[in-house]
Enzyme design. Structure first.
Site, PDB file in Angstrom:
ATOM      1  N   CYS A  59      11.043  -7.889  17.743  1.00 40.23           N
ATOM      2  CA  CYS A  59      11.540  -6.887  18.693  1.00 40.23           C
ATOM      3  C   CYS A  59      12.998  -7.170  19.061  1.00 40.23           C
ATOM      4  O   CYS A  59      13.350  -8.313  19.375  1.00 40.23           O
ATOM      5  CB  CYS A  59      10.662  -6.940  19.937  1.00 40.23           C
ATOM      6  SG  CYS A  59      11.250  -5.935  21.303  1.00 40.23           S
ATOM      7  N   ALA A  93      -9.794  25.293  15.553  1.00 39.01           N
ATOM      8  CA  ALA A  93      -8.905  25.142  16.703  1.00 39.01           C
ATOM      9  C   ALA A  93      -7.709  26.094  16.647  1.00 39.01           C
ATOM     10  O   ALA A  93      -7.325  26.666  17.675  1.00 39.01           O
ATOM     11  CB  ALA A  93      -8.420  23.696  16.776  1.00 39.01           C
ATOM     12  N   HIS A 108      -3.983   6.418  20.046  1.00 45.02           N
ATOM     13  CA  HIS A 108      -4.122   5.586  18.844  1.00 45.02           C
ATOM     14  C   HIS A 108      -2.785   5.356  18.139  1.00 45.02           C
ATOM     15  O   HIS A 108      -2.750   4.951  16.982  1.00 45.02           O
ATOM     16  CB  HIS A 108      -5.145   6.213  17.879  1.00 45.02           C
ATOM     17  CG  HIS A 108      -6.541   6.202  18.435  1.00 45.02           C
ATOM     18  ND1 HIS A 108      -7.548   7.012  17.970  1.00 45.02           N
ATOM     19  CD2 HIS A 108      -7.093   5.467  19.436  1.00 45.02           C
ATOM     20  CE1 HIS A 108      -8.659   6.776  18.668  1.00 45.02           C
ATOM     21  NE2 HIS A 108      -8.403   5.846  19.562  1.00 45.02           N
ATOM     22  N   CYS A 152      12.932  -8.142  23.101  1.00 44.20           N
ATOM     23  CA  CYS A 152      12.361  -9.376  23.672  1.00 44.20           C
ATOM     24  C   CYS A 152      12.031 -10.441  22.622  1.00 44.20           C
ATOM     25  O   CYS A 152      11.609 -11.533  22.971  1.00 44.20           O
ATOM     26  CB  CYS A 152      11.111  -9.045  24.494  1.00 44.20           C
ATOM     27  SG  CYS A 152       9.643  -8.800  23.496  1.00 44.20           S
ATOM     28  N   ARG A 192       0.841  -1.212   0.000  1.00 37.95           N
ATOM     29  CA  ARG A 192       0.000   0.000   0.000  1.00 37.95           C
ATOM     30  C   ARG A 192       0.865   1.245   0.000  1.00 37.95           C
ATOM     31  O   ARG A 192       0.568   2.235  -0.633  1.00 37.95           O
ATOM     32  CB  ARG A 192      -0.892   0.025   1.244  1.00 37.95           C
ATOM     33  CG  ARG A 192      -2.262  -0.576   1.021  1.00 37.95           C
ATOM     34  CD  ARG A 192      -3.252  -0.080   2.058  1.00 37.95           C
ATOM     35  NE  ARG A 192      -2.849  -0.286   3.433  1.00 37.95           N
ATOM     36  CZ  ARG A 192      -2.976  -1.433   4.086  1.00 37.95           C
ATOM     37  NH1 ARG A 192      -3.507  -2.470   3.495  1.00 37.95           N
ATOM     38  NH2 ARG A 192      -2.598  -1.543   5.341  1.00 37.95           N
ATOM     39  N   CYS A 236       6.342  -6.620  24.602  1.00 37.13           N
ATOM     40  CA  CYS A 236       6.870  -5.794  25.700  1.00 37.13           C
ATOM     41  C   CYS A 236       6.485  -4.330  25.562  1.00 37.13           C
ATOM     42  O   CYS A 236       6.752  -3.532  26.452  1.00 37.13           O
ATOM     43  CB  CYS A 236       8.390  -5.942  25.824  1.00 37.13           C
ATOM     44  SG  CYS A 236       9.312  -5.083  24.534  1.00 37.13           S
ATOM     45  N   GLU A 275     -18.330  22.220  14.947  1.00 39.46           N
ATOM     46  CA  GLU A 275     -19.612  21.500  14.924  1.00 39.46           C
ATOM     47  C   GLU A 275     -19.953  20.947  16.302  1.00 39.46           C
ATOM     48  O   GLU A 275     -19.074  20.733  17.135  1.00 39.46           O
ATOM     49  CB  GLU A 275     -19.541  20.334  13.929  1.00 39.46           C
ATOM     50  CG  GLU A 275     -19.467  20.793  12.484  1.00 39.46           C
ATOM     51  CD  GLU A 275     -19.341  19.625  11.517  1.00 39.46           C
ATOM     52  OE1 GLU A 275     -19.938  18.559  11.773  1.00 39.46           O
ATOM     53  OE2 GLU A 275     -18.630  19.782  10.512  1.00 39.46           O
ATOM     54  N   GLY A 280     -11.348  19.464  18.480  1.00 38.34           N
ATOM     55  CA  GLY A 280     -11.346  18.872  17.139  1.00 38.34           C
ATOM     56  C   GLY A 280     -11.586  17.386  17.097  1.00 38.34           C
ATOM     57  O   GLY A 280     -11.020  16.689  16.254  1.00 38.34           O
ATOM     58  N   THR A 281     -12.446  16.901  18.000  1.00 35.13           N
ATOM     59  CA  THR A 281     -12.795  15.476  17.929  1.00 35.13           C
ATOM     60  C   THR A 281     -14.301  15.320  17.895  1.00 35.13           C
ATOM     61  O   THR A 281     -15.019  16.063  18.568  1.00 35.13           O
ATOM     62  CB  THR A 281     -12.202  14.666  19.111  1.00 35.13           C
ATOM     63  OG1 THR A 281     -12.682  13.309  19.026  1.00 35.13           O
ATOM     64  CG2 THR A 281     -12.545  15.231  20.462  1.00 35.13           C
TER      65      THR A 281
HETATM   66  P1  OAD Z   1     -13.292  12.776  13.365  1.00 35.66           P
HETATM   67  O1  OAD Z   1     -12.965  12.832  11.915  1.00 35.66           O
HETATM   68  O2  OAD Z   1     -14.285  11.775  13.817  1.00 35.66           O
HETATM   69  O3  OAD Z   1     -13.827  14.193  13.842  1.00 35.66           O
HETATM   70  C1  OAD Z   1     -13.173  15.371  13.488  1.00 35.66           C
HETATM   71  C2  OAD Z   1     -13.822  16.519  14.251  1.00 35.66           C
HETATM   72  O4  OAD Z   1     -13.058  17.682  13.996  1.00 35.66           O
HETATM   73  C3  OAD Z   1     -15.263  16.828  13.850  1.00 35.66           C
HETATM   74  O5  OAD Z   1     -16.063  16.923  15.021  1.00 35.66           O
HETATM   75  C4  OAD Z   1     -15.157  18.197  13.151  1.00 35.66           C
HETATM   76  O6  OAD Z   1     -16.295  19.013  13.381  1.00 35.66           O
HETATM   77  C5  OAD Z   1     -13.951  18.777  13.836  1.00 35.66           C
HETATM   78  N1  OAD Z   1     -13.210  19.793  13.069  1.00 35.66           N
HETATM   79  C6  OAD Z   1     -13.085  19.949  11.732  1.00 35.66           C
HETATM   80  N2  OAD Z   1     -12.303  20.993  11.435  1.00 35.66           N
HETATM   81  C7  OAD Z   1     -11.904  21.541  12.619  1.00 35.66           C
HETATM   82  C8  OAD Z   1     -11.079  22.649  12.999  1.00 35.66           C
HETATM   83  N3  OAD Z   1     -10.473  23.399  12.079  1.00 35.66           N
HETATM   84  N4  OAD Z   1     -10.896  22.899  14.312  1.00 35.66           N
HETATM   85  C9  OAD Z   1     -11.503  22.123  15.253  1.00 35.66           C
HETATM   86  N5  OAD Z   1     -12.288  21.082  14.965  1.00 35.66           N
HETATM   87  C10 OAD Z   1     -12.487  20.782  13.663  1.00 35.66           C
HETATM   88  O7  OAD Z   1     -11.878  12.643  14.124  1.00 35.66           O
HETATM   89  P2  OAD Z   1     -11.579  12.049  15.569  1.00 35.66           P
HETATM   90  O8  OAD Z   1     -12.602  12.469  16.566  1.00 35.66           O
HETATM   91  O9  OAD Z   1     -10.160  12.344  15.854  1.00 35.66           O
HETATM   92  O10 OAD Z   1      -8.926   6.249  15.131  1.00 35.66           O
HETATM   93  O11 OAD Z   1     -11.730  10.499  15.310  1.00 35.66           O
HETATM   94  C11 OAD Z   1     -11.424   9.606  16.334  1.00 35.66           C
HETATM   95  C12 OAD Z   1     -10.811   8.355  15.793  1.00 35.66           C
HETATM   96  O12 OAD Z   1     -11.652   7.823  14.765  1.00 35.66           O
HETATM   97  C13 OAD Z   1      -9.487   8.534  15.073  1.00 35.66           C
HETATM   98  O13 OAD Z   1      -8.395   8.658  15.943  1.00 35.66           O
HETATM   99  C14 OAD Z   1      -9.391   7.271  14.269  1.00 35.66           C
HETATM  100  C15 OAD Z   1     -10.840   6.998  13.914  1.00 35.66           C
HETATM  101  O14 OAD Z   1     -11.254   5.690  14.210  1.00 35.66           O
HETATM  102  C16 OAD Z   1      -8.096   5.297  14.659  1.00 35.66           C
HETATM  103  O15 OAD Z   1      -7.691   5.321  13.522  1.00 35.66           O
HETATM  104  C17 OAD Z   1      -7.714   4.261  15.646  1.00 35.66           C
HETATM  105 ZN    ZN Z   2       9.551  -6.541  22.814  1.00 34.47          ZN
END
Ligand code: OAD
Ligand code: ZN
Length: 257
Positions: free
Chosen positions: A160, A244, A131, A163, A75, A142, A228, A200-201
């Site tokens: 590793c 942010a 993550h 270990c 990939r 380990c 949002e 931003g989550t």
């Molecule tokens: P998301 O893509 O789910 O959410 C992104 C958030 O950022 C949304 O709520 C947007 O409204 C907000 N957003 C967009 N632009 C922004 C800005 N300029 N400033 C602030 N906020 C803004 O991302 P995460 O919540 O990080 O995990 O997603 C969580 C996890 O879902 C990720 O870590 C990933 C995925 O599964 C893994 O890959 C293990």
């Molecule tokens: Zn190890």
């Protein structure tokens, strides 16, 4: 360029961060959106556009780690839009503001869901990557983490150096347990935070989304920065509806001014 508007919410956030004992931030993909890395969900999110990836990544790895590594290397040679965006991204004002808040003694810890290494590049030190980090590999026995370029790929799966356990990339896959050390740090921070920023989550992925709730139940002030609404909005004491980078920069300016 006009200087960004200092809203009453930004002022309230700066006051809370300026007067607390232990501020912690949970960060998501929205922070790195301003560095050009697409989010997963929401407007412009890669999963909004292309659908969610298969959720059996961890099972595939456990069944056949050698084939899994071959697929990763294959990939990589094809280069997705997402990985190109991450590889060319640099920290922006928001990452730098968080690092500055740490230097000022105002922010004690970042729990980031981002795997892009941008907090470290911005100068933040106290960071737990719940993550994982895409630039590292991790031993499944380990827990040792090493830069990916130091892992020999002559033999797959790589083993590793400490270990002899099987290495995978540090990024946590769907279905994979969160590494125990990261989980322990996150819980410890949620247990002592008196201000908890949620930046931003989308706050829909667990256990990450639990930490602000744990802190808020103990009486911590919850500050959300997101353009949002999220499931945590109703619980937040202060809601900053904006990007942010600008919001965090304003908070730093208020605290340094
Ligand atoms: P998301 O893509 O789910 O959410 C992104 C958030 O950022 C949304 O709520 C947007 O409204 C907000 N957003 C967009 N632009 C922004 C800005 N300029 N400033 C602030 N906020 C803004 O991302 P995460 O919540 O990080 O995990 O997603 C969580 C996890 O879902 C990720 O870590 C990933 C995925 O599964 C893994 O890959 C293990
Ligand atoms: Zn190890």
């Amino acid at each position: 360029m006009d200087s960004p508007e200092i809203t009453p919410e930004i002022r309230a956030a700066a006051e809370a961060i300026g007067s607390c004992k232990h501020a912690v931030a949970l960060v998501g993909a929205g922070l790195s959106a301003e560095s050009g890395i697409p989010t997963y969900r929401g407007a412009g999110g890669i999963w909004t556009k292309f659908g969610e990836p298969t959720i059996d990544g961890w099972d595939l790895f456990r069944r056949d780690p050698e084939q899994w590594w071959r697929d990763v290397l294959d990939r990589k040679s094809r280069r997705s839009e997402f990985s190109t965006a991450i590889e060319s991204a640099a920290p922006h004002a928001g990452h730098l503001a968080l690092a500055e808040l740490e230097r000022m003694g105002r922010l004690k810890h970042i729990i980031t869901q981002n795997i892009d290494n941008l907090h470290q590049r911005a100068g933040s030190l106290a960071v737990t990557e719940i993550h994982g980090n895409r630039t590292k590999g991790r031993c499944l026995s380990c827990g040792l983490r090493v830069p990916l370029e130091e892992i020999s790929l002559d033999r797959l799966p790589p083993l590793c150096g400490k270990c002899g356990g099987i290495m995978k990339n540090d990024t946590v896959m769907f279905g994979e347990p969160i590494p125990f050390d990261a989980l322990r740090h996150c819980h410890a921070e949620a247990e002592v935070a008196d201000v908890f920023l949620v930046i931003g989550t989308s706050a829909v992925v667990y256990p990450a989304a639990d930490f602000p709730v744990i802190a808020a139940r103990r009486g911590a002030t919850l500050i959300e920065i997101n353009p949002e609404r999220t499931p945590l909005t109703g619980m937040a004491n202060i809601v900053i509806r904006g990007p942010a980078g600008e919001s965090l920069q304003c908070i730093v300016d208020l605290l340094s001014g």
